[in-house]
Design an enzyme around this catalytic site. Structure first.
Site: not given
Length: 238
Positions: A32, A59, A61, A64, A122, A214
């Site tokens: 990603k 990614d 997102k 607009d 999330t 992470r």
């Protein structure tokens, strides 16, 4: 990128990214690329990763007005990413425009990138959604509403937490993709996530893909962390 463990490359530059990827010499990865890496390094980061043989989930997102998203997607379609996304909160017309842009921009002979929509992050709790977004009701109902809207707009699936996967597949269908961030090993650091799950839980709930950041990228041994997560996701005993 279906049935994938997607590693979130949460790095600021190419040097750190390449240093990380060099630890996976024989693995074909699903990766990603988010805002941090893309905005600081530009489209070349996509071609660099693709040249290594990896799949890319871009990614960004997008959220607009429909025409802006349409033209942006037409450009992103030329980069070679395997999957892109928008915010479902942009509405059905915006998501339909995103698909038009992807179809327009995909080079002849190439497969259109998958396009999914973010429902609720999330990191968002139900209390936060109620108070700060001024959306009443349950977080699950909000996610299901956005998922249905996404399906009506013709997208391939959604980003959601593992906890909504069963309901989405039940109401919309098993072929509608569910990509689930917030994945942690049992007892792992939650960081800034709220709705989390283990890889085993994600698999049992029926998620199509999981996103792990992470827990792998910040590990002292990223390859081992990846292989352990992958085994748990695939239901393989180590």
């Amino acid at each position: 990128m279906k049935q994938s463990l997607i590693i979130a490359l949460d790095f600021p530059d190419v040097i750190q990214t390449e240093r990380f990827l060099s630890q996976f010499p024989s693995e074909k990865l699903a990766l990603k690329v988010g805002m941090e890496l893309f905005y600081q390094n530009g489209p070349s980061i996509i071609s660099s990763i693709k040249e290594r043989g990896h799949d890319v989930f871009l990614d960004l997102k997008l959220h607009d007005i429909p025409n802006t998203v349409k033209m942006a997607m037409a450009g992103l379609a030329t980069l070679g990413a395997d999957m892109v996304n928008v915010h479902a909160a942009g509405g059905q017309k915006m998501m339909e425009a995103a698909m038009e842009g992807l179809d327009k921009g995909t080079p002849a002979g190439k497969e259109r990138p998958l396009c999914i929509a973010v429902t609720q992050l999330t990191s968002t709790s139900e209390e936060q959604m109620n108070k700060e977004q001024n959306i009443s009701g349950s977080l699950t109902d909000s996610v299901l509403h956005y998922a249905k809207l996404t399906q009506q707009a013709g997208l391939d699936g959604v980003v959601c937490s593992t906890h909504e996967v069963k309901d989405i597949h039940h109401r919309i269908g098993r072929k509608f993709l569910t990509v689930t961030p917030g994945i942690r090993s049992a007892g792992g650091n939650v960081h800034d996530q709220t709705r989390i799950a283990t890889p085993e839980q994600a698999r049992s709930f029926g998620a199509d893909a999981i996103v792990v950041g992470r827990a792998i990228t910040a590990s002292k041994d990223p390859l081992k962390a990846y292989l352990d997560m992958k085994a748990a996701w695939e239901g393989i005993s180590c």
